[in-house]
Scaffold this motif. Structure first.
Motif, short mmCIF file in Angstrom:
data_model
loop_
_atom_site.label_atom_id
_atom_site.label_comp_id
_atom_site.label_asym_id
_atom_site.label_seq_id
_atom_site.Cartn_x
_atom_site.Cartn_y
_atom_site.Cartn_z
N PRO A 1 0.87 7.96 -11.01
CA PRO A 1 0.37 7.04 -12.03
C PRO A 1 0.70 5.58 -11.73
CG PRO A 1 1.35 8.97 -13.07
CD PRO A 1 1.65 9.07 -11.61
N ASP A 2 1.84 5.35 -11.06
CA ASP A 2 2.24 3.98 -10.74
C ASP A 2 1.35 3.33 -9.70
OD1 ASP A 2 4.31 4.18 -12.52
OD2 ASP A 2 5.85 4.60 -11.01
N ALA A 3 0.51 4.13 -9.05
CA ALA A 3 -0.38 3.58 -8.02
C ALA A 3 -1.49 2.72 -8.61
CB ALA A 3 -0.99 4.71 -7.20
N PHE A 4 -1.77 2.91 -9.90
CA PHE A 4 -2.90 2.24 -10.54
C PHE A 4 -2.43 0.91 -11.16
CE2 PHE A 4 -3.64 6.74 -10.37
CZ PHE A 4 -4.95 6.85 -9.95
N ILE A 5 -2.80 -0.17 -10.52
CA ILE A 5 -2.42 -1.51 -10.98
C ILE A 5 -3.49 -2.05 -11.92
CG2 ILE A 5 -1.91 -3.87 -10.25
CD1 ILE A 5 -1.17 -2.71 -7.49
N PRO A 6 -3.13 -2.41 -13.15
CA PRO A 6 -4.13 -3.00 -14.06
C PRO A 6 -4.43 -4.45 -13.66
CG PRO A 6 -1.97 -2.90 -15.12
CD PRO A 6 -1.81 -2.24 -13.79
N ALA A 7 -5.43 -4.63 -12.81
CA ALA A 7 -5.74 -5.95 -12.27
C ALA A 7 -6.47 -6.84 -13.27
CB ALA A 7 -6.58 -5.80 -11.00
N ARG A 8 -7.30 -6.25 -14.09
CA ARG A 8 -8.03 -6.93 -15.14
C ARG A 8 -8.26 -5.91 -16.25
NH1 ARG A 8 -7.34 -10.29 -11.71
NH2 ARG A 8 -8.64 -12.08 -11.12
N GLU A 9 -8.71 -6.37 -17.40
CA GLU A 9 -9.10 -5.43 -18.44
C GLU A 9 -10.23 -4.56 -17.90
OE1 GLU A 9 -10.57 -5.31 -23.13
OE2 GLU A 9 -10.30 -7.24 -22.10
N ASN A 10 -10.08 -3.25 -18.00
CA ASN A 10 -11.06 -2.26 -17.52
C ASN A 10 -11.12 -2.14 -16.00
OD1 ASN A 10 -11.96 -1.59 -20.14
ND2 ASN A 10 -13.40 -3.31 -20.13
N LEU A 11 -10.24 -2.84 -15.28
CA LEU A 11 -10.27 -2.78 -13.82
C LEU A 11 -8.88 -2.43 -13.26
CD1 LEU A 11 -11.38 -3.19 -10.97
CD2 LEU A 11 -11.11 -5.67 -11.29
N GLY B 1 0.79 -1.22 0.00
CA GLY B 1 0.00 0.00 0.00
C GLY B 1 0.82 1.27 0.00
N LYS B 2 2.07 1.19 -0.45
CA LYS B 2 2.99 2.34 -0.37
C LYS B 2 2.47 3.56 -1.13
CE LYS B 2 7.61 3.85 -1.80
NZ LYS B 2 7.71 4.80 -0.67
N HIS B 3 2.00 3.38 -2.35
CA HIS B 3 1.57 4.53 -3.15
C HIS B 3 0.42 5.28 -2.49
CE1 HIS B 3 4.15 3.85 -6.59
NE2 HIS B 3 3.78 2.57 -6.65
N LEU B 4 -0.55 4.52 -1.98
CA LEU B 4 -1.71 5.14 -1.34
C LEU B 4 -1.31 5.79 -0.02
CD1 LEU B 4 -4.70 5.74 -1.27
CD2 LEU B 4 -5.11 3.44 -0.38
N ALA B 5 -0.51 5.10 0.77
CA ALA B 5 -0.07 5.64 2.06
C ALA B 5 0.73 6.92 1.88
CB ALA B 5 0.74 4.60 2.82
N ASP B 6 1.62 6.94 0.90
CA ASP B 6 2.44 8.14 0.66
C ASP B 6 1.58 9.32 0.22
OD1 ASP B 6 4.70 6.76 1.33
OD2 ASP B 6 5.45 6.51 -0.73
N ALA B 7 0.62 9.06 -0.66
CA ALA B 7 -0.24 10.14 -1.15
C ALA B 7 -1.09 10.72 -0.02
CB ALA B 7 -1.13 9.63 -2.27
N ILE B 8 -1.60 9.85 0.86
CA ILE B 8 -2.39 10.34 1.99
C ILE B 8 -1.52 11.14 2.95
CG2 ILE B 8 -3.67 9.63 4.04
CD1 ILE B 8 -4.74 7.25 2.44
N ARG B 9 -0.37 10.62 3.28
CA ARG B 9 0.51 11.30 4.23
C ARG B 9 0.96 12.66 3.70
NH1 ARG B 9 3.71 7.57 4.73
NH2 ARG B 9 3.06 6.70 6.75
N GLU B 10 1.27 12.72 2.41
CA GLU B 10 1.78 13.96 1.81
C GLU B 10 0.67 14.84 1.25
OE1 GLU B 10 4.64 12.66 -1.07
OE2 GLU B 10 5.66 11.35 0.39
N GLN B 11 -0.59 14.35 1.33
CA GLN B 11 -1.76 15.09 0.84
C GLN B 11 -1.54 15.61 -0.58
OE1 GLN B 11 -5.16 15.85 2.53
NE2 GLN B 11 -4.26 13.81 2.73
N ARG B 12 -1.37 14.65 -1.48
CA ARG B 12 -1.16 14.96 -2.90
C ARG B 12 -1.84 13.90 -3.75
NH1 ARG B 12 2.01 11.01 -4.53
NH2 ARG B 12 3.63 10.13 -3.18
N PRO B 13 -2.04 14.17 -5.04
CA PRO B 13 -2.68 13.18 -5.91
C PRO B 13 -1.84 11.90 -6.02
CG PRO B 13 -2.77 15.34 -6.92
CD PRO B 13 -1.86 15.47 -5.73
N LEU B 14 -2.50 10.81 -6.31
CA LEU B 14 -1.82 9.53 -6.49
C LEU B 14 -0.89 9.58 -7.70
CD1 LEU B 14 -4.86 7.19 -5.91
CD2 LEU B 14 -2.75 7.08 -4.58
#
Length: 317
Positions: free
Chosen positions: A86-96, A71-84
């Motif tokens: 691009p690397d935070a978005f994992i393509p888990a499935r097509e369209n997901l 959860g590093k990307h999400l935790a860092d964005a919350i702590r630093e109060q900034r947008p996520l």
């Protein structure tokens, strides 16, 4: 930390954000959200799933644990109060896409955020990318008020799964109270439904008793018509394979044919005194469970559409 004043945000971005919560654990919340997300994505909708749970179980169910980074990307964005990033978005499935949770969210919830700050915690994390998705789901931990406030602070809808037992149903009252508190800051938040889970197929007596108790809490109008049945064997195999239930159901016939071939091969091997091969496990019950999730996904999409239509009528009046 965030300021005491709620940031000015474009709430239209958040019109299809669905937060899931029940302060009682073990109510199939994560299984429900991952399977709903997967089914809607398979149907062509662009779906984002954000996991605010330090356990990070969504990445396990979607087979993305190695990419979750605790959860590093999400935790860092919350702590630093900034947008996520691009690397935070994992393509888990097509369209997901998945924004993974994990252990790095654990300590963050104890950094002294006030109630108001908690409600605004995700506002800086979200950005215009929210508009790229048809539906955004947020999975919450059962007991972390910081993350529950954060999810409800940006959500348009609250979906509450519950098992049929008294404790699970009664704990929904806490989610309702939390929602009422958050509405002072996020006035568009409203319940989209209550989903009964873990109901043994054909056990109408337990279902009716649970529905009666939910109606007594004035939540009857939000009850989904469809429920999630209990099939532990299917759920276990799904986790082992990192597959969603409808994905398992779609391969049942292939697995059955493969199992027949292996059984035939094993008969030859056994006669020759050689070691036999493991027989692939076919799970016909997965078809019933997949239908449960598909029915609920369809009902959810219909309810969202109806709510949006009602909102449009109110704005035009």
């Amino acid at each position: 930390m965030t300021s005491d004043t709620s940031p000015v945000v474009e709430r239209a971005w958040f019109s299809r954000i669905v937060a899931l919560n029940n302060s009682k654990g073990g109510v199939y919340k994560t299984s429900l959200v991952t399977n709903l997300a997967g089914i809607l994505a398979a149907g062509g909708m662009r779906i984002l799933l954000i996991d605010l749970d330090p356990q990070g179980d969504t990445s396990v169910e979607l087979g993305c644990k190695d990419l979750a980074l605790e959860g590093k990307h999400l935790a860092d964005a919350i702590r630093e109060q900034r947008p996520l990033d691009p690397d935070a978005f994992i393509p888990a499935r097509e369209n997901l896409d998945l924004v993974a949770g994990g252990e790095l969210l654990e300590d963050l919830q104890f950094e002294g955020y006030s109630k108001e700050e908690s409600m605004d915690l995700l506002l800086a994390v979200f950005d215009t990318w929210v508009g790229d998705y048809d539906v955004v789901f947020i999975d919450t931990p059962p007991s972390s008020l910081v993350y529950i406030y954060a999810a409800m602070g940006v959500a348009r809808f609250l979906l509450m799964p519950t098992k049929a037992d008294v404790a699970s149903i009664d704990r929904m009252s806490k989610a309702v109270k939390t929602m009422a508190t958050v509405r002072e800051r996020n006035e568009v938040l409203e319940p989209i439904g209550v989903v009964l889970t873990g109901i043994a197929r054909g056990n109408d007596a337990i279902r009716k008793a649970a529905e009666q108790r939910i109606r007594a809490m004035s939540l009857g109008p939000y009850l989904f018509k469809h429920t999630v049945s209990t099939t532990e064997a299917v759920a276990q195999v799904a986790r082992e394979r990192s597959q969603l239930i409808h994905e398992i159901a779609g391969t049942i016939d292939d697995v059955k044919d493969q199992a027949i071939r292996v059984l035939q091969e094993n008969e030859v091997l056994r006669k020759a005194g050689k070691e036999t091969k493991p027989v692939p496990r076919s799970l016909p019950a997965a078809k019933n469970l997949a239908k449960d999730y598909m029915d609920i996904a369809q009902e959810l999409a219909q309810r969202i559409a109806e709510q949006e239509a009602d909102t449009d009528e109110e704005e035009q009046a």
